[in-house]
Design a protein around this motif. Structure first.
Motif, short mmCIF file in Angstrom:
data_model
loop_
_atom_site.label_atom_id
_atom_site.label_comp_id
_atom_site.label_asym_id
_atom_site.label_seq_id
_atom_site.Cartn_x
_atom_site.Cartn_y
_atom_site.Cartn_z
N ASN A 2 0.81 -1.20 0.00
CA ASN A 2 0.00 0.00 0.00
C ASN A 2 0.85 1.25 0.00
OD1 ASN A 2 -2.64 -0.52 -0.23
ND2 ASN A 2 -2.97 -0.96 1.93
N LYS A 3 1.90 1.16 0.79
CA LYS A 3 2.82 2.27 0.93
C LYS A 3 3.33 2.73 -0.42
CE LYS A 3 5.69 2.65 4.98
NZ LYS A 3 6.83 2.04 5.65
N VAL A 4 3.62 1.77 -1.27
CA VAL A 4 4.16 2.10 -2.59
C VAL A 4 3.12 2.85 -3.40
CG1 VAL A 4 5.01 1.16 -4.75
CG2 VAL A 4 5.75 0.17 -2.59
N ARG A 44 13.54 8.85 4.65
CA ARG A 44 13.86 9.88 3.65
C ARG A 44 14.20 9.28 2.30
NH1 ARG A 44 13.87 11.29 8.48
NH2 ARG A 44 14.22 13.39 9.28
N ARG A 45 15.05 8.25 2.35
CA ARG A 45 15.47 7.65 1.10
C ARG A 45 14.32 6.88 0.41
NH1 ARG A 45 20.14 7.54 -1.29
NH2 ARG A 45 21.42 8.22 0.44
N GLU A 46 13.50 6.22 1.24
CA GLU A 46 12.33 5.53 0.66
C GLU A 46 11.43 6.52 -0.06
OE1 GLU A 46 11.89 1.97 3.97
OE2 GLU A 46 10.50 3.66 4.03
N LEU A 47 11.18 7.63 0.62
CA LEU A 47 10.30 8.63 0.01
C LEU A 47 10.89 9.17 -1.29
CD1 LEU A 47 7.58 10.24 0.67
CD2 LEU A 47 9.13 12.15 1.03
N ALA A 48 12.21 9.42 -1.26
CA ALA A 48 12.87 9.91 -2.47
C ALA A 48 12.67 8.92 -3.62
CB ALA A 48 14.36 10.13 -2.21
N ASN A 56 18.47 14.31 -1.08
CA ASN A 56 18.73 15.52 -0.28
C ASN A 56 17.51 16.43 -0.22
OD1 ASN A 56 21.44 14.80 0.26
ND2 ASN A 56 22.06 15.59 -1.74
N THR A 57 16.72 16.42 -1.28
CA THR A 57 15.48 17.20 -1.29
C THR A 57 14.48 16.61 -0.29
OG1 THR A 57 15.83 17.64 -3.64
CG2 THR A 57 13.65 18.12 -2.78
N ALA A 58 14.39 15.27 -0.28
CA ALA A 58 13.51 14.60 0.68
C ALA A 58 13.97 14.92 2.10
CB ALA A 58 13.53 13.10 0.44
N GLN A 59 15.27 14.89 2.31
CA GLN A 59 15.86 15.21 3.61
C GLN A 59 15.47 16.62 4.04
OE1 GLN A 59 17.64 13.83 6.04
NE2 GLN A 59 18.00 15.80 7.04
N SER B 169 18.12 5.28 -4.53
CA SER B 169 18.17 4.08 -3.70
C SER B 169 19.49 3.95 -2.94
CB SER B 169 18.00 2.84 -4.58
OG SER B 169 19.18 2.63 -5.30
N GLU B 170 19.52 2.99 -2.02
CA GLU B 170 20.74 2.69 -1.27
C GLU B 170 21.85 2.20 -2.18
OE1 GLU B 170 21.80 3.24 1.61
OE2 GLU B 170 19.96 3.96 2.56
N LEU B 171 21.50 1.76 -3.37
CA LEU B 171 22.50 1.22 -4.29
C LEU B 171 23.48 2.31 -4.74
CD1 LEU B 171 20.00 -1.01 -6.27
CD2 LEU B 171 21.79 -1.83 -4.73
N VAL B 172 23.00 3.54 -4.77
CA VAL B 172 23.90 4.66 -5.00
C VAL B 172 24.33 5.23 -3.65
CG1 VAL B 172 24.04 7.05 -5.83
CG2 VAL B 172 23.15 5.28 -7.32
N GLY B 173 23.36 5.28 -2.72
CA GLY B 173 23.66 5.65 -1.35
C GLY B 173 24.27 7.04 -1.23
N ASN B 174 25.28 7.14 -0.40
CA ASN B 174 25.84 8.45 -0.10
C ASN B 174 27.04 8.81 -0.98
OD1 ASN B 174 25.58 10.81 1.41
ND2 ASN B 174 27.30 10.20 2.71
N ARG B 175 27.14 8.13 -2.12
CA ARG B 175 28.27 8.43 -2.99
C ARG B 175 28.03 9.72 -3.76
NH1 ARG B 175 29.42 2.72 -5.87
NH2 ARG B 175 27.22 2.22 -5.58
N GLY B 176 29.07 10.23 -4.35
CA GLY B 176 28.90 11.39 -5.21
C GLY B 176 28.66 10.90 -6.62
#
Lengths: 151, 229
Positions: A2-4, A44-48, A56-59, B169-176
């Motif tokens: 559902n979240k998706v 944050r990352r899930e939402l992005a 970073n925008t989500a953050q 995604s985490e697959l790119v994560g915090n990389r530049g």
């Protein structure tokens, strides 16, 4: 699952800051009851990933929502929508206010006495409410997009 | 941080890059934008030492580029550089032998993310699938920076969307990430920073959210404004 679906098919305006649009999106979802107060929200990352926006925008949107006390984040647990009634009431007033302002701006140039305008509003509002009751409760979160389902 | 300071390159008498200065930070997505022939791919190649520079300097986290810095930056070219007869599983094994920073778990995760078949041969992949596999080869390296040349070029809508998702995604994560594209619309909401190139010169570089809030302009608006005047 559902979240998706809940966050699929949202489009942004490319000329306004995206973080502000995300904050507004949350406010709309809270006011319309799509997300409840106290409910946990995606990271944050899930939402992005769900909204296909920059992490970073989500953050930044989450930071802004924390500053506005719209969401609370305690320690390492996921962020939640606030339980503070004051804040919730304030959001509702804010959204209603901006919607009415926009409405007034569009009809300002039409020469109409307030009484007549209020009658029209009442009539249209009643029609809309009646229509809403007949339809099934607006098919929640079904979007045609298939490519979004993370397994 | 990837840092280019007044980088120039000449090809016979033609100046390909002129005083190119910009940075790409860790944890951010930076995009080089420009029309064909503006010098986007050349810049990526200079960072990887694949083409010489004739002035200026390139630093990775403060260190001039050298053979050690290449372990910290992975490069995803605009085509798949794997022999056509090679199975994808063999290609992954080959990369594992070749790169000390190869992350096998992430490679497997990426194969699942893009729904790729290990038994397929590299030469039989469609353009979109080849582009995805190319990303697997680059992103499975444990590097601090990933540079990608035109990851969206010639790819259909659904594959483009899937590729765009990997950035969040985490697959790119915090990389530049530093990428080039001419399909601006695809990256409008994805990138932190845009560097606009015109004829080998940085015409403007800016933070996307800042331009939206201060000038009410989209990345496409700024690109039109800068490149069409």
């Amino acid at each position: 699952m559902n979240k998706v679906n809940e966050w699929a098919g949202i489009t942004f305006n490319s000329r306004d800051p995206v973080y502000a649009q995300v904050v507004r999106l949350f406010k709309e979802k809270i006011v319309t009851g799509v997300i409840q107060s106290g409910q946990t929200i995606p990271s944050r990352r899930e939402l992005a990933a769900l909204l296909k926006i920059n992490p970073n925008t989500a953050q930044r949107a989450y930071k802004e929502m924390e500053d506005q006390r719209l969401i609370v984040t305690e320690g390492n647990s996921p962020s939640r929508i606030t339980l503070e009634l004051d804040v919730l009431r304030q959001i509702r007033a804010e959204l209603l206010g901006t919607a009415v302002e926009a409405f007034v701006a569009t009809i300002r140039n039409i020469d109409v006495p307030l009484d007549e305008l209020l009658d029209v509003i009442q009539q249209k509002y009643t029609e809309a409410q009646a229509g809403k009751r007949q339809e099934p409760p607006e098919a929640p979160f079904e979007s045609g997009e298939g490519g979004n389902n993370d397994d | 941080m990837i840092e280019l300071v007044r980088v120039s390159q000449k090809y016979t008498y033609k100046e390909v890059l002129k005083d190119v200065t910009f940075t790409a930070e860790k944890g951010q997505i930076t995009c080089l934008l420009g029309l064909n022939g503006a010098g986007k791919s050349t810049i990526l190649k200079t960072i990887m030492g694949l083409t010489p520079i004739h002035g200026g300097s390139i630093r990775i986290d403060g260190e001039e580029i050298n053979q050690n810095t290449y372990e910290r930056v992975s490069y995803i070219p605009d085509h798949l550089a794997i022999p056509a007869s090679m199975k994808l599983s063999d290609a992954l094994r080959f990369m594992e032998d070749f790169y000390s920073c190869w992350n096998k778990d992430r490679a497997n995760e990426l194969m699942r993310f893009f729904d790729l078949d290990l038994d397929e041969r590299a030469g039989r992949l469609s353009k979109g699938t080849a582009a995805k596999f190319n990303l697997v080869l680059g992103l499975a390296q444990d590097s601090d920076y990933v540079i990608m040349d035109e990851p969206f070029a010639g790819i259909d809508l659904f594959n483009r969307e899937r590729i765009a998702e990997v950035f969040s995604s985490e697959l790119v994560g915090n990389r530049g990430v530093l990428l080039t594209t001419h399909e601006v619309k695809e990256v409008e909401y994805l990138i932190d920073k845009a560097v606009l190139l015109r004829d080998g010169v940085v015409a403007r570089s800016f933070e996307c959210e800042q331009v939206r809030s201060e000038e009410s302009k989209s990345v496409v608006d700024v690109m039109k404004e800068v490149l069409l005047t």
